[in-house]
Enzyme design. Structure first.
Site, PDB file in Angstrom:
ATOM      1  N   PHE A  27      57.222  40.826  -1.590  1.00  0.00           N
ATOM      2  CA  PHE A  27      56.859  40.972  -3.009  1.00  0.00           C
ATOM      3  C   PHE A  27      58.038  40.761  -3.943  1.00  0.00           C
ATOM      4  O   PHE A  27      57.854  40.514  -5.127  1.00  0.00           O
ATOM      5  CB  PHE A  27      56.258  42.373  -3.259  1.00  0.00           C
ATOM      6  N   LYS A  44      51.188  32.529   3.067  1.00  0.00           N
ATOM      7  CA  LYS A  44      50.608  33.807   2.650  1.00  0.00           C
ATOM      8  C   LYS A  44      51.613  34.500   1.746  1.00  0.00           C
ATOM      9  O   LYS A  44      52.578  35.097   2.219  1.00  0.00           O
ATOM     10  CB  LYS A  44      50.306  34.713   3.851  1.00  0.00           C
ATOM     11  N   GLU A  85      50.601  40.077  -0.976  1.00  0.00           N
ATOM     12  CA  GLU A  85      49.341  40.484  -1.611  1.00  0.00           C
ATOM     13  C   GLU A  85      49.624  41.276  -2.886  1.00  0.00           C
ATOM     14  O   GLU A  85      48.718  41.533  -3.677  1.00  0.00           O
ATOM     15  CB  GLU A  85      48.501  41.316  -0.627  1.00  0.00           C
ATOM     16  N   ARG A  86      50.906  41.625  -3.093  1.00  0.00           N
ATOM     17  CA  ARG A  86      51.210  42.421  -4.276  1.00  0.00           C
ATOM     18  C   ARG A  86      51.545  41.564  -5.496  1.00  0.00           C
ATOM     19  O   ARG A  86      51.562  42.063  -6.612  1.00  0.00           O
ATOM     20  CB  ARG A  86      52.361  43.377  -3.962  1.00  0.00           C
ATOM     21  N   SER A  89      60.110  43.350   5.310  1.00  0.00           N
ATOM     22  CA  SER A  89      60.677  44.589   5.842  1.00  0.00           C
ATOM     23  C   SER A  89      60.913  44.496   7.346  1.00  0.00           C
ATOM     24  O   SER A  89      60.347  43.636   8.032  1.00  0.00           O
ATOM     25  CB  SER A  89      59.715  45.738   5.558  1.00  0.00           C
ATOM     26  N   CYS A  99      66.995  42.119  -1.691  1.00  0.00           N
ATOM     27  CA  CYS A  99      67.535  42.313  -0.334  1.00  0.00           C
ATOM     28  C   CYS A  99      69.049  42.235  -0.352  1.00  0.00           C
ATOM     29  O   CYS A  99      69.702  42.688   0.575  1.00  0.00           O
ATOM     30  CB  CYS A  99      66.972  41.277   0.610  1.00  0.00           C
TER      31      CYS A  99
HETATM   32  P1  NAD Z   1      56.754  43.848   3.706  1.00  0.00           P
HETATM   33  O1  NAD Z   1      57.261  43.715   5.077  1.00  0.00           O
HETATM   34  O2  NAD Z   1      55.974  45.037   3.338  1.00  0.00           O
HETATM   35  O3  NAD Z   1      55.826  42.583   3.369  1.00  0.00           O
HETATM   36  C1  NAD Z   1      56.248  41.264   3.671  1.00  0.00           C
HETATM   37  C2  NAD Z   1      55.054  40.455   4.145  1.00  0.00           C
HETATM   38  O4  NAD Z   1      54.602  40.981   5.403  1.00  0.00           O
HETATM   39  C3  NAD Z   1      53.874  40.535   3.194  1.00  0.00           C
HETATM   40  O5  NAD Z   1      53.316  39.258   3.067  1.00  0.00           O
HETATM   41  C4  NAD Z   1      52.954  41.540   3.842  1.00  0.00           C
HETATM   42  O6  NAD Z   1      51.598  41.260   3.581  1.00  0.00           O
HETATM   43  C5  NAD Z   1      53.254  41.405   5.310  1.00  0.00           C
HETATM   44  N1  NAD Z   1      53.153  42.690   6.020  1.00  0.00           N
HETATM   45  C6  NAD Z   1      53.461  43.923   5.535  1.00  0.00           C
HETATM   46  N2  NAD Z   1      53.289  44.864   6.481  1.00  0.00           N
HETATM   47  C7  NAD Z   1      52.851  44.227   7.579  1.00  0.00           C
HETATM   48  C8  NAD Z   1      52.500  44.650   8.890  1.00  0.00           C
HETATM   49  N3  NAD Z   1      52.541  45.934   9.242  1.00  0.00           N
HETATM   50  N4  NAD Z   1      52.105  43.725   9.772  1.00  0.00           N
HETATM   51  C9  NAD Z   1      52.070  42.428   9.442  1.00  0.00           C
HETATM   52  N5  NAD Z   1      52.400  41.967   8.210  1.00  0.00           N
HETATM   53  C10 NAD Z   1      52.784  42.842   7.294  1.00  0.00           C
HETATM   54  O7  NAD Z   1      58.008  43.647   2.727  1.00  0.00           O
HETATM   55  P2  NAD Z   1      58.022  43.819   1.163  1.00  0.00           P
HETATM   56  O8  NAD Z   1      57.941  45.268   0.827  1.00  0.00           O
HETATM   57  O9  NAD Z   1      57.066  42.879   0.523  1.00  0.00           O
HETATM   58  O10 NAD Z   1      59.481  43.284   0.822  1.00  0.00           O
HETATM   59  C11 NAD Z   1      60.613  44.122   0.764  1.00  0.00           C
HETATM   60  C12 NAD Z   1      61.398  44.039   2.032  1.00  0.00           C
HETATM   61  O11 NAD Z   1      61.768  42.687   2.270  1.00  0.00           O
HETATM   62  C13 NAD Z   1      62.708  44.813   1.982  1.00  0.00           C
HETATM   63  O12 NAD Z   1      62.910  45.444   3.214  1.00  0.00           O
HETATM   64  C14 NAD Z   1      63.746  43.730   1.749  1.00  0.00           C
HETATM   65  O13 NAD Z   1      65.038  44.039   2.201  1.00  0.00           O
HETATM   66  C15 NAD Z   1      63.164  42.610   2.526  1.00  0.00           C
HETATM   67  N6  NAD Z   1      63.668  41.336   2.048  1.00  0.00           N
HETATM   68  C16 NAD Z   1      64.594  40.709   2.796  1.00  0.00           C
HETATM   69  C17 NAD Z   1      65.118  39.523   2.371  1.00  0.00           C
HETATM   70  C18 NAD Z   1      66.149  38.813   3.180  1.00  0.00           C
HETATM   71  O14 NAD Z   1      66.373  37.641   2.929  1.00  0.00           O
HETATM   72  N7  NAD Z   1      66.782  39.476   4.158  1.00  0.00           N
HETATM   73  C19 NAD Z   1      64.696  38.951   1.154  1.00  0.00           C
HETATM   74  C20 NAD Z   1      63.718  39.623   0.422  1.00  0.00           C
HETATM   75  C21 NAD Z   1      63.212  40.822   0.874  1.00  0.00           C
END
Ligand code: NAD
Length: 520
Positions: free
Chosen positions: A171, A195, A198-199, A248, A303
């Protein structure tokens, strides 16, 4: 008094086309270059983080829609892979131009759905746009290798696309991360099922609209929505050859482990805990300004945000000045022209962040600037947290060990550079680390000894521009080939190596040999 954010939103020229057609509440799927109503039975409400007013409903794409997206991408791959590199490059030039034309429109959608300030949202778009600009140089970035290996015999090695690839996005950068994936994937001849989070999927849909306008043929990009069911489908679908994931730890480890078990190539950028060392010899105002910008910008939801400041020796005396600087930041709705930081993504995120702040206090740290319960008069229902600074933080405390992902800066004070480096190296993450110093030898020692993939020297958020790659390591990355840059192009391609022998037409071939050829 400037125009309020709500007024800007109502008058904004940017939020148009598919945001306003038919039922403005429903987010569309993008299939075969068409925006379509989903037949979903499950919908996810998306709220403006500054007001908690509903903005749209996001569908959990149905099984039929998911299969249709892969069918479309599979069909498109057959012809897309045969287009010349120059054709794909021309589309990318046009795409870049359209992203620039609609830059503000994409940024406005980000502010509306994600909450970050409009100026920051423009940066979100730009950092993705730069990836698209850079891949326009594909003609010199993807040349192969050739060697005459024996008489009349040549071996040449070059890269081909993988097929249908998937992108699963977080997101916090609704434009940048889709654009880390889409341009390198399509310029190399792949087709994409994306994909978005969704947020906040709105920016990705505008990007799709522009890709279509740029001439991307039907099916080269398809956008589906939803949460785990969509992700599980993408993991298990055999026609999808690779997955790019950013998000994450929890989701990333799951997607990497299951995706690779299904034989897919996976690159997964995960969570982070980025430290910045402030040496007592550093330029104080430069270091403190950098800390405040990198810790609190985007409400800490980057991040590469600096979430831990490590003061060495006397640099800890600067903390009161740091607090004064942070107090000056204006927290408000992201459309307010003078806002420095907006709300966090959801009421749930706000509660989680505030409970981590409380845990630090319970575990013996001191909250020297407390942003909990922050109220913004014009936005009484927003998910706001003010800049928060916690001193006396140590490993073992929840606020240190967990990724907070909010406007919270923890301060750890140590006596020496060696202690600071040891602290960072012991941390499980390896996304970013920075040092502020005026000493070349100190910076050199830090750069050599630090176990972290992206290092800043007097630069707080060392996110590499797209001529390099995003090279987080340790617990912040799973996979072998990083996002964008040369590694990104390699991620989306596989090698083909051809050995060819052309004898002259009248050559008499009498060298029947059953032994292993040695080419001598
Ligand atoms: P998230 O993991 O909740 O969501 C990311 C994607 O995964 C979304 O499309 C979501 O629908 C999907 N998802 C969420 N939970 C899932 C599950 N249990 N099973 C399968 N798919 C799932 O992450 P977020 O909250 O949207 O983003 C923030 C996180 O992303 C932070 O931890 C941040 O550090 C990380 N991030 C890392 C980088 C990097 O380059 N290292 C860059 C941006 C964000």
């Amino acid at each position: 008094r400037t125009l309020s954010g709500t007024a800007i939103r109502q008058n904004t020229p940017y939020i148009k086309t598919h945001d306003r057609i038919e039922n403005p509440l429903d987010t569309k799927i993008f299939l075969d270059n068409q925006f379509l109503e989903s037949s979903a039975t499950t919908w996810i409400d998306l709220h403006d983080p500054a007001t908690n007013n509903i903005v749209t409903r996001v569908p959990q794409s149905t099984a039929e829609e998911l299969v249709a997206a892969v069918n479309s991408a599979e069909k498109a791959f057959k012809s897309w892979r045969k287009t010349t590199l120059l054709t794909r490059q021309q589309i990318m030039f046009k795409f870049v131009q359209l992203l620039r034309r609609d830059w503000d429109r994409i940024a406005a959608r980000i502010t509306l759905e994600q909450g970050k300030t409009f100026a920051d949202a423009k940066g979100d778009v730009l950092r993705g746009l730069q990836v698209a600009e850079t891949v326009c140089g594909i003609t010199s970035q993807l040349t192969g290798e050739l060697l005459e290996v024996s008489t009349d015999m040549e071996t040449r090695s070059y890269r081909e696309p993988l097929g249908v690839v998937a992108a699963i996005c977080p997101f916090n950068f609704p434009a940048m991360i889709p654009l880390w994936c889409l341009p390198p994937a399509i310029i190399t001849g792949n087709t994409v099922v994306m994909k978005p989070s969704e947020r906040d999927p709105g920016a990705a849909l505008i990007i799709a609209e522009l890709a279509k306008e740029a001439g991307l043929p039907d099916g080269v990009l398809n956008i589906v929505h939803g949460t785990t069911p969509t992700v599980d489908f993408l993991i298990e679908e055999p026609r999808i050859k690779a997955i790019s994931f950013v998000g994450s730890d929890r989701a990333g480890k799951y997607i990497y482990t299951r995706g690779t078990a299904y034989g897919k190539r996976v690159q997964a950028n995960l969570g982070a805990k980025n430290h910045a060392i402030v040496m007592p010899d550093s330029n104080k105002s430069q270091a403190l300004n950098a800390m405040v910008g990198a810790a609190f910008g985007a409400a800490g939801q980057r991040c590469m945000a600096v979430s831990v400041m490590v003061t060495v020796g006397d640099a800890k005396r600067w903390i009161p000045e740091l607090v004064e600087l942070a107090k000056r930041l204006k927290v408000s709705g992201g459309f307010e022209p003078d806002a420095d930081l907006g709300p966090v993504i959801s009421p749930h995120a706000k509660t989680r962040i505030e409970s981590l702040i409380q845990s630090a206090s319970d575990e013996g740290a001191e909250i020297v600037l407390d942003g909990r319960g922050y109220k913004v008069d014009d936005y009484p229902d927003g998910n706001f947290i003010g800049p928060t600074i916690i001193t006396g933080v140590r490993p073992g405390m929840r606020a240190y060990d967990e990724e907070i992902f909010g406007p919270v800066l923890s301060v750890v004070s140590v006596d020496s550079l060696d202690e600071a480096i040891a602290l960072i190296n012991a941390n499980k993450y390896g996304n970013g680390a920075a040092i502020f110093t005026r000493s070349g030898p100190v910076a050199e020692k830090f750069q050599k000894e630090i176990e972290c993939g992206q290092v800043g020297i007097n630069v707080p958020i060392p996110v590499p521009l797209p001529f390099f790659s995003f090279t987080g390591n340790k617990g912040s990355f799973l996979g072998d080939l990083n996002f964008y840059g040369k590694a990104g192009l390699h991620f989306y391609t596989q090698m083909k190596t051809v050995t060819a022998l052309w004898r002259s037409e009248d050559a008499v071939v009498d060298d029947l040999n059953v032994n292993m050829p040695t080419h001598h």
